[in-house]
Design a protein around this motif. Sequence first.
Motif, PDB file in Angstrom:
ATOM      1  N   ASN A  41      10.349  -1.911   0.357  1.00 38.32           N
ATOM      2  CA  ASN A  41      10.095  -0.638  -0.316  1.00 38.32           C
ATOM      3  C   ASN A  41      11.402  -0.119  -0.910  1.00 38.32           C
ATOM      4  OD1 ASN A  41       8.731   1.589  -1.288  1.00 38.32           O
ATOM      5  ND2 ASN A  41       7.729   2.029   0.675  1.00 38.32           N
ATOM      6  N   ALA A  42      11.270   0.810  -1.838  1.00 40.94           N
ATOM      7  CA  ALA A  42      12.423   1.450  -2.473  1.00 40.94           C
ATOM      8  C   ALA A  42      12.015   2.861  -2.867  1.00 40.94           C
ATOM      9  CB  ALA A  42      12.884   0.665  -3.699  1.00 40.94           C
ATOM     10  N   SER A  43      13.004   3.712  -3.031  1.00 39.15           N
ATOM     11  CA  SER A  43      12.719   5.116  -3.335  1.00 39.15           C
ATOM     12  C   SER A  43      12.385   5.347  -4.798  1.00 39.15           C
ATOM     13  CB  SER A  43      13.919   5.981  -2.933  1.00 39.15           C
ATOM     14  OG  SER A  43      15.084   5.563  -3.644  1.00 39.15           O
ATOM     15  N   LYS A  44      12.680   4.376  -5.659  1.00 36.56           N
ATOM     16  CA  LYS A  44      12.414   4.567  -7.080  1.00 36.56           C
ATOM     17  C   LYS A  44      12.224   3.221  -7.773  1.00 36.56           C
ATOM     18  CE  LYS A  44      17.373   4.816  -8.186  1.00 36.56           C
ATOM     19  NZ  LYS A  44      18.442   5.646  -8.794  1.00 36.56           N
ATOM     20  N   ASP A  45      11.714   3.273  -9.000  1.00 35.44           N
ATOM     21  CA  ASP A  45      11.560   2.059  -9.799  1.00 35.44           C
ATOM     22  C   ASP A  45      12.916   1.387  -9.997  1.00 35.44           C
ATOM     23  OD1 ASP A  45       8.978   2.863 -10.017  1.00 35.44           O
ATOM     24  OD2 ASP A  45       9.025   3.302 -12.167  1.00 35.44           O
ATOM     25  N   ASP A  72      11.533 -26.536   5.352  1.00 31.90           N
ATOM     26  CA  ASP A  72      11.695 -25.811   4.093  1.00 31.90           C
ATOM     27  C   ASP A  72      11.369 -24.338   4.347  1.00 31.90           C
ATOM     28  OD1 ASP A  72      12.309 -28.103   2.720  1.00 31.90           O
ATOM     29  OD2 ASP A  72      10.283 -28.401   1.941  1.00 31.90           O
ATOM     30  N   ILE A  73      12.076 -23.443   3.661  1.00 32.95           N
ATOM     31  CA  ILE A  73      11.823 -22.009   3.791  1.00 32.95           C
ATOM     32  C   ILE A  73      11.573 -21.459   2.387  1.00 32.95           C
ATOM     33  CG2 ILE A  73      12.672 -19.814   4.664  1.00 32.95           C
ATOM     34  CD1 ILE A  73      14.637 -21.380   6.403  1.00 32.95           C
ATOM     35  N   TRP A  74      10.350 -21.037   2.135  1.00 38.04           N
ATOM     36  CA  TRP A  74       9.948 -20.567   0.810  1.00 38.04           C
ATOM     37  C   TRP A  74       9.658 -19.069   0.844  1.00 38.04           C
ATOM     38  CZ3 TRP A  74       9.662 -23.470  -3.675  1.00 38.04           C
ATOM     39  CH2 TRP A  74       9.853 -24.852  -3.515  1.00 38.04           C
ATOM     40  N   LEU A  75      10.097 -18.391  -0.196  1.00 40.67           N
ATOM     41  CA  LEU A  75       9.741 -16.995  -0.413  1.00 40.67           C
ATOM     42  C   LEU A  75       8.634 -16.974  -1.460  1.00 40.67           C
ATOM     43  CD1 LEU A  75      10.347 -13.950   0.069  1.00 40.67           C
ATOM     44  CD2 LEU A  75      11.910 -14.094  -1.903  1.00 40.67           C
ATOM     45  N   MET A  76       7.458 -16.473  -1.076  1.00 42.77           N
ATOM     46  CA  MET A  76       6.301 -16.446  -1.956  1.00 42.77           C
ATOM     47  C   MET A  76       6.076 -15.019  -2.447  1.00 42.77           C
ATOM     48  SD  MET A  76       5.723 -19.663  -1.311  1.00 42.77           S
ATOM     49  CE  MET A  76       4.146 -20.048  -2.083  1.00 42.77           C
ATOM     50  N   ASP A  77       5.930 -14.873  -3.760  1.00 42.26           N
ATOM     51  CA  ASP A  77       5.721 -13.570  -4.399  1.00 42.26           C
ATOM     52  C   ASP A  77       4.294 -13.508  -4.916  1.00 42.26           C
ATOM     53  OD1 ASP A  77       5.688 -11.277  -5.915  1.00 42.26           O
ATOM     54  OD2 ASP A  77       7.646 -11.617  -6.846  1.00 42.26           O
ATOM     55  N   ALA A  78       3.432 -12.761  -4.203  1.00 39.94           N
ATOM     56  CA  ALA A  78       2.023 -12.678  -4.599  1.00 39.94           C
ATOM     57  C   ALA A  78       1.839 -11.844  -5.865  1.00 39.94           C
ATOM     58  CB  ALA A  78       1.199 -12.074  -3.458  1.00 39.94           C
ATOM     59  N   TYR A  79       2.797 -10.983  -6.172  1.00 39.41           N
ATOM     60  CA  TYR A  79       2.677 -10.096  -7.340  1.00 39.41           C
ATOM     61  C   TYR A  79       2.904 -10.874  -8.637  1.00 39.41           C
ATOM     62  CZ  TYR A  79       3.378  -5.878 -10.201  1.00 39.41           C
ATOM     63  OH  TYR A  79       3.282  -4.895 -11.149  1.00 39.41           O
ATOM     64  N   THR A  80       3.919 -11.722  -8.656  1.00 38.45           N
ATOM     65  CA  THR A  80       4.223 -12.504  -9.870  1.00 38.45           C
ATOM     66  C   THR A  80       3.709 -13.935  -9.788  1.00 38.45           C
ATOM     67  OG1 THR A  80       6.369 -13.219  -8.998  1.00 38.45           O
ATOM     68  CG2 THR A  80       6.312 -11.153 -10.229  1.00 38.45           C
ATOM     69  N   LYS A  81       3.095 -14.301  -8.648  1.00 39.02           N
ATOM     70  CA  LYS A  81       2.624 -15.669  -8.412  1.00 39.02           C
ATOM     71  C   LYS A  81       3.782 -16.670  -8.502  1.00 39.02           C
ATOM     72  CE  LYS A  81      -1.442 -13.796  -8.377  1.00 39.02           C
ATOM     73  NZ  LYS A  81      -2.061 -13.434  -7.079  1.00 39.02           N
ATOM     74  N   ASP A  82       4.932 -16.262  -8.008  1.00 36.96           N
ATOM     75  CA  ASP A  82       6.138 -17.080  -8.071  1.00 36.96           C
ATOM     76  C   ASP A  82       6.549 -17.483  -6.655  1.00 36.96           C
ATOM     77  OD1 ASP A  82       8.262 -18.422  -9.120  1.00 36.96           O
ATOM     78  OD2 ASP A  82       9.395 -16.643  -9.726  1.00 36.96           O
ATOM     79  N   SER A  83       7.428 -18.465  -6.550  1.00 40.95           N
ATOM     80  CA  SER A  83       7.962 -18.882  -5.257  1.00 40.95           C
ATOM     81  C   SER A  83       9.339 -19.480  -5.472  1.00 40.95           C
ATOM     82  CB  SER A  83       7.037 -19.906  -4.580  1.00 40.95           C
ATOM     83  OG  SER A  83       6.942 -21.093  -5.356  1.00 40.95           O
ATOM     84  N   ASN A  94      11.076  -6.681  -9.606  1.00 42.90           N
ATOM     85  CA  ASN A  94      10.915  -5.276  -9.990  1.00 42.90           C
ATOM     86  C   ASN A  94       9.991  -4.556  -9.016  1.00 42.90           C
ATOM     87  OD1 ASN A  94      11.528  -6.639 -12.821  1.00 42.90           O
ATOM     88  ND2 ASN A  94      11.987  -4.451 -13.004  1.00 42.90           N
ATOM     89  N   ILE A  95      10.315  -3.320  -8.745  1.00 39.33           N
ATOM     90  CA  ILE A  95       9.408  -2.421  -8.020  1.00 39.33           C
ATOM     91  C   ILE A  95       9.000  -1.300  -8.972  1.00 39.33           C
ATOM     92  CG2 ILE A  95       9.338  -0.611  -6.249  1.00 39.33           C
ATOM     93  CD1 ILE A  95      10.752  -2.444  -4.360  1.00 39.33           C
ATOM     94  N   TYR A  96       7.683  -1.072  -9.052  1.00 41.66           N
ATOM     95  CA  TYR A  96       7.141   0.018  -9.855  1.00 41.66           C
ATOM     96  C   TYR A  96       6.409   0.957  -8.884  1.00 41.66           C
ATOM     97  CZ  TYR A  96       7.837  -3.641 -13.358  1.00 41.66           C
ATOM     98  OH  TYR A  96       8.361  -4.659 -14.132  1.00 41.66           O
ATOM     99  N   LYS A  97       6.916   2.144  -8.697  1.00 45.35           N
ATOM    100  CA  LYS A  97       6.341   3.042  -7.709  1.00 45.35           C
ATOM    101  C   LYS A  97       4.913   3.446  -8.052  1.00 45.35           C
ATOM    102  CE  LYS A  97       8.090   4.293  -4.599  1.00 45.35           C
ATOM    103  NZ  LYS A  97       8.140   3.672  -3.248  1.00 45.35           N
ATOM    104  N   SER A  98       4.550   3.324  -9.321  1.00 38.62           N
ATOM    105  CA  SER A  98       3.182   3.646  -9.729  1.00 38.62           C
ATOM    106  C   SER A  98       2.209   2.507  -9.429  1.00 38.62           C
ATOM    107  CB  SER A  98       3.138   3.973 -11.223  1.00 38.62           C
ATOM    108  OG  SER A  98       3.572   2.852 -11.994  1.00 38.62           O
ATOM    109  N   ASP A  99       2.744   1.344  -9.035  1.00 37.90           N
ATOM    110  CA  ASP A  99       1.913   0.168  -8.762  1.00 37.90           C
ATOM    111  C   ASP A  99       2.164  -0.277  -7.322  1.00 37.90           C
ATOM    112  OD1 ASP A  99       0.499  -2.176  -8.674  1.00 37.90           O
ATOM    113  OD2 ASP A  99       1.439  -3.072 -10.452  1.00 37.90           O
ATOM    114  N   SER A 100       1.257   0.064  -6.415  1.00 32.16           N
ATOM    115  CA  SER A 100       1.449  -0.227  -4.990  1.00 32.16           C
ATOM    116  C   SER A 100       1.495  -1.720  -4.684  1.00 32.16           C
ATOM    117  CB  SER A 100       0.337   0.432  -4.168  1.00 32.16           C
ATOM    118  OG  SER A 100      -0.931  -0.080  -4.554  1.00 32.16           O
TER     119      SER A 100
END
Length: 588
Positions: free
Chosen positions: A330-334, A352-363, A375-381
């Motif tokens: 979390n973050a306090s702002k965009d 192997d250690i993978w970081l999976m990003d469900a928002y961008t479908k990236d890893s 990116n964090i967009y506070k308007s998009d939970s």
Amino acid sequence: EGLNYLISSMYLTATTTTGGFDNTAAANPSLYLFRENLSSPTNTFTGGNYRSVSAINNTPNYNYTLDGDGTGNYVPVGNGYLCFFRGNRATTSFANETSVTYVPQTVTLSASGSLNIGQVTVKDWFTPTSSNLSYTSASPYAGFNLVGNPYASSIDWDNFQTSSSTTGIYGSNVSSTIYELDPITKNYGSYMSGSGGIGSATFVSNVIASGQGFFVLATGSGAQLIFNESAKTTSQNAQGSTLLMSKQPVAAANMQYLRLQIGEGSVQDQTLVRFNSQATTNFSYAIDAPYKTGYGAVSLATRSSDNVDLSINTVPLPKPKSESIRLNVNASKDGIYSLTATDIVSVPQLFDIWLMDAYTKDSVDIRHVKTYSFNIYKSDSASFGSKRFTLVIRQNPAYAYRLLSFTGQKVQNDQQTELVWKTENEGNYTYFTVQRSTDNGKTYDDLGSANAAGSGQYSLMDRNPLVTGSNYYRLKQIDFNGTITYSNIVVVGFANQADGIFTNNLSIYPNPVNSMINLSIKPQNASEISSNYDIKITNTSGLVVKEVTSSQPSWQGSINNLGPGTYVVTVTDNKTKSAVGQTKFIKL
């Protein structure tokens, strides 16, 4: 104890002008005490669980007054307080030090009086007649008590235990975790007793400086915390301008862990994932530390499988399936933020250690790409919280354990056998046992064992082999997943008491071979001409794939049912129960 000694070293302010502070008009408070048993909001300087001190000049001078809590008598030994440090009052004027652009200068706090010695039982300032820590299940801060090192000495939190109230640091219904606020990032770092100096953040360790305040976590009613003289340590802290724990571990830990960080510099938070084969993925006070929310611009926690946010999360490495650990970010702002694997310590290359990003479908493979920007967009939970990022830990077959060779030979001029095996990817988690058979491979006994050390080559000496016949050796291997495999069989024979090693008396043709194989056995003396021979064919895993007997010193047989590869032929004389020899062939 009183708090008024602080004003001799630094400027202090309060909401009042009559409480013995430096301000001549109402100002934001400098001093706060913490109450666990309130559910107040924390968005004001005079409300919430932090209660602001409004007077330190009451008679006697250890009395104080709190905004909203009236007058108290004293702060019991072992309590902690929060202080907004404006700087060294001897450096410049009050007007300068209360400017928002002023950079505080360091100061050494000084107090006079008798040193605290002996046993100290912590009593909360708001319940000074009770020897129990506060625990309020309805509070959003349930169980968190702000305490402090009561001695004029560093103490070692690794002395925390739950069995004796007269030794080290004793806790009853108290978690083994401490929490400390970093004034730079405004987030908490946590440390669990027995972790060898490794905490969730790099600034926290097992050594607690004299004068340092920190949180402990009561896990139920009747909680008690007692400090004893044996809690003290001679270890010192690499302290800077803040009363924080050492930035370097006091002792290197034999631990496997991964530390992640969100952000950088003064805008950051860290979390720790530890690996232990005895752990589960559910939350446990014994091995996990719940996350304590700070006041920073970013926050980072892992989440247990039963949905508890953690600053220290202890899980097993997967056997053999993958393990998924959710992150709560979390973050306090965009803005653009980053996740960084700052430390990956003693985690076998097998994983192997993978970081999976469900928002961008990236890893991203964070063993090789340490930092991931997002990116964090506070308007998009969906761009933050506990459903975006997942750590996936899984075994990579390319780094699985492999046995390269297993050999044995007689030690020159001695009746001993040296067994040598070469491996790869064994790490420090493979277990070896050399086994020996003296009945021609019918039964095996353990000869000796060893844990892998990542060296790639190992050996064991059989100092008492059977010298009147043949010794059959094999290597038993247990890998990380508990899978048991056996090596090829090695035969070392002794012809007589003169220590002559048994020579190979076998001839096999054709070699390589497609279907029919011919084996010729050379008798060593006239008595062997009428012998009966046991012939075993084993694969490279040491498994017997064909076994026949022959009353003649020659044998022909079909191997059409064998797959392509290398095989070992071992011949034993059933009459003398001694090994005749061993040879290999290749099946095309």
